[in-house]
Design a protein around this motif. Structure first.
Motif, short mmCIF file in Angstrom:
data_model
loop_
_atom_site.label_atom_id
_atom_site.label_comp_id
_atom_site.label_asym_id
_atom_site.label_seq_id
_atom_site.Cartn_x
_atom_site.Cartn_y
_atom_site.Cartn_z
N LEU A 44 132.05 -27.22 75.67
CA LEU A 44 132.25 -28.11 74.54
C LEU A 44 132.07 -27.38 73.21
O LEU A 44 132.64 -27.76 72.20
N ASN A 45 131.29 -26.31 73.22
CA ASN A 45 131.09 -25.53 72.00
C ASN A 45 132.15 -24.45 71.83
O ASN A 45 132.08 -23.64 70.92
N GLY A 46 133.12 -24.42 72.74
CA GLY A 46 134.22 -23.47 72.62
C GLY A 46 133.98 -22.14 73.30
O GLY A 46 134.77 -21.22 73.17
N ASP A 47 132.87 -22.00 74.03
CA ASP A 47 132.57 -20.74 74.72
C ASP A 47 133.32 -20.69 76.04
O ASP A 47 133.65 -21.71 76.63
N ALA A 48 133.54 -19.47 76.53
CA ALA A 48 134.25 -19.30 77.80
C ALA A 48 133.37 -19.74 78.96
O ALA A 48 132.17 -19.50 78.96
N PHE A 49 133.97 -20.40 79.93
CA PHE A 49 133.25 -20.78 81.15
C PHE A 49 133.20 -19.58 82.09
O PHE A 49 134.20 -18.95 82.36
N VAL A 50 132.01 -19.25 82.57
CA VAL A 50 131.83 -18.13 83.49
C VAL A 50 131.34 -18.68 84.82
O VAL A 50 130.29 -19.31 84.88
N PRO A 51 132.09 -18.47 85.90
CA PRO A 51 131.63 -18.92 87.21
C PRO A 51 130.26 -18.35 87.54
O PRO A 51 129.91 -17.25 87.11
N THR A 52 129.47 -19.08 88.30
CA THR A 52 128.09 -18.69 88.55
C THR A 52 127.96 -17.42 89.38
O THR A 52 126.90 -16.83 89.42
N ASN A 53 129.01 -16.99 90.07
CA ASN A 53 128.94 -15.76 90.84
C ASN A 53 129.52 -14.57 90.09
O ASN A 53 129.72 -13.51 90.67
N GLN A 54 129.79 -14.74 88.79
CA GLN A 54 130.32 -13.65 87.97
C GLN A 54 129.38 -13.37 86.81
O GLN A 54 128.63 -14.23 86.37
N VAL A 55 129.44 -12.12 86.32
CA VAL A 55 128.57 -11.66 85.25
C VAL A 55 129.42 -11.30 84.04
O VAL A 55 130.33 -10.46 84.16
N PRO A 56 129.16 -11.88 82.87
CA PRO A 56 129.93 -11.51 81.67
C PRO A 56 129.65 -10.06 81.27
O PRO A 56 128.52 -9.59 81.37
N ILE A 57 130.67 -9.37 80.80
CA ILE A 57 130.52 -7.99 80.35
C ILE A 57 131.30 -7.80 79.06
O ILE A 57 132.18 -8.58 78.72
N THR A 58 130.95 -6.72 78.33
CA THR A 58 131.66 -6.35 77.11
C THR A 58 132.25 -4.96 77.31
O THR A 58 131.55 -4.03 77.72
N LEU A 59 133.52 -4.81 77.02
CA LEU A 59 134.20 -3.53 77.19
C LEU A 59 133.69 -2.51 76.18
O LEU A 59 133.56 -2.81 74.99
N VAL A 60 133.40 -1.31 76.65
CA VAL A 60 133.00 -0.19 75.79
C VAL A 60 134.09 0.87 75.74
O VAL A 60 134.46 1.34 74.66
N GLU A 61 134.61 1.26 76.91
CA GLU A 61 135.62 2.31 76.97
C GLU A 61 136.44 2.17 78.24
O GLU A 61 135.94 1.70 79.27
N ILE A 62 137.70 2.58 78.17
CA ILE A 62 138.58 2.59 79.35
C ILE A 62 138.72 4.04 79.80
O ILE A 62 139.14 4.90 79.02
N ILE A 63 138.37 4.31 81.04
CA ILE A 63 138.44 5.68 81.55
C ILE A 63 139.82 5.99 82.11
O ILE A 63 140.45 6.97 81.75
N ASP A 64 140.28 5.14 83.03
CA ASP A 64 141.61 5.34 83.62
C ASP A 64 142.09 4.01 84.20
O ASP A 64 141.63 2.94 83.77
N GLY A 65 142.97 4.07 85.17
CA GLY A 65 143.55 2.84 85.70
C GLY A 65 142.61 1.99 86.52
O GLY A 65 142.88 0.81 86.73
N ASP A 66 141.50 2.56 87.00
CA ASP A 66 140.60 1.79 87.86
C ASP A 66 139.13 1.95 87.51
O ASP A 66 138.25 1.63 88.32
N THR A 67 138.84 2.45 86.31
CA THR A 67 137.45 2.66 85.90
C THR A 67 137.28 2.34 84.43
O THR A 67 138.10 2.75 83.60
#
Length: 202
Positions: A46-69
């Motif tokens: 209701l406050n406009g925040d993203a819903f995160v399923p209880t079995n998932q952990v929110p993260i913040t992107l720092v850097e992209i290494i390659d296609g799978d890391t």
């Protein structure tokens, strides 16, 4: 009122609003919708925040290494995350050449991880590799990044080290459909081997 995203039941805004606005029916509706919905999650939506399923952990992107890391901030700590069960061509391994389709996989992964809210999901017994990297399913706005890379022929199913895995069969199905189109990594004869990718940029 549910829709499936990344193999996890996601609750629609309409359902949350109904749940929130009828206090006398909260318990009954929660049982119908999901046993894991909390009032904090209702408030977040209701406050406009993203819903995160209880079995998932929110993260913040720092850097992209390659296609799978990727490198992320998770629970206040910087971690390297290796996508569980998939492999893309190498572009940053000092012991290997830059492989065919590595740049394309890197660019597609970059587009995906920058396109929305990122979350991780761990699999029992498969949370870290021998290099100390987190092993996880990665989602953007609830959609599986591994699944997308497989479907779009930038990744193969690989590193099945400690089964069972929650989404292995789904990934194999995605890979099987991708093979038939003979596009990207599946377009070159003998490019994929039991040991990985076999081909370098000229």
């Amino acid at each position: 009122m549910r829709k499936r995203m990344g193999g996890v039941a996601m609750i629609t805004a309409a359902t949350f609003l109904a749940f929130y606005s009828l206090p006398s029916q909260k318990e009954e509706m929660a049982q119908e919708v999901s046993p894991h919905v909390t009032e904090d999650q209702v408030s977040n939506l209701l406050n406009g925040d993203a819903f995160v399923p209880t079995n998932q952990v929110p993260i913040t992107l720092v850097e992209i290494i390659d296609g799978d890391t990727i490198i992320v901030r998770v629970k206040g700590k910087i971690e390297t995350v290796r996508y569980l069960l998939v492999d893309t061509p190498e572009s940053k391994n000092p012991k290997k050449c830059v492989q065919l389709y590595a740049k394309e996989a890197f660019l597609r992964n970059s587009e995906l991880v920058k396109s929305g809210n990122l979350t991780l999901e761990f699999d029992l017994g498969n949370t870290e590799d021998s290099y100390g990297r987190l092993l996880a399913y990665v989602y953007v706005d609830g959609e599986s990044i591994q699944g997308t890379l497989l479907k779009e022929r930038y990744a193969r199913v690989a590193y099945i080290m400690n089964p069972p895995y929650k989404y292995l069969e789904q990934f194999r199905e995605d890979e099987g459909l991708a093979k038939r189109e003979k596009i990207n990594i599946w377009s070159r004869l003998n490019f994929l081997t039991n040991l990985g990718f076999n081909g370098c940029l000229p």
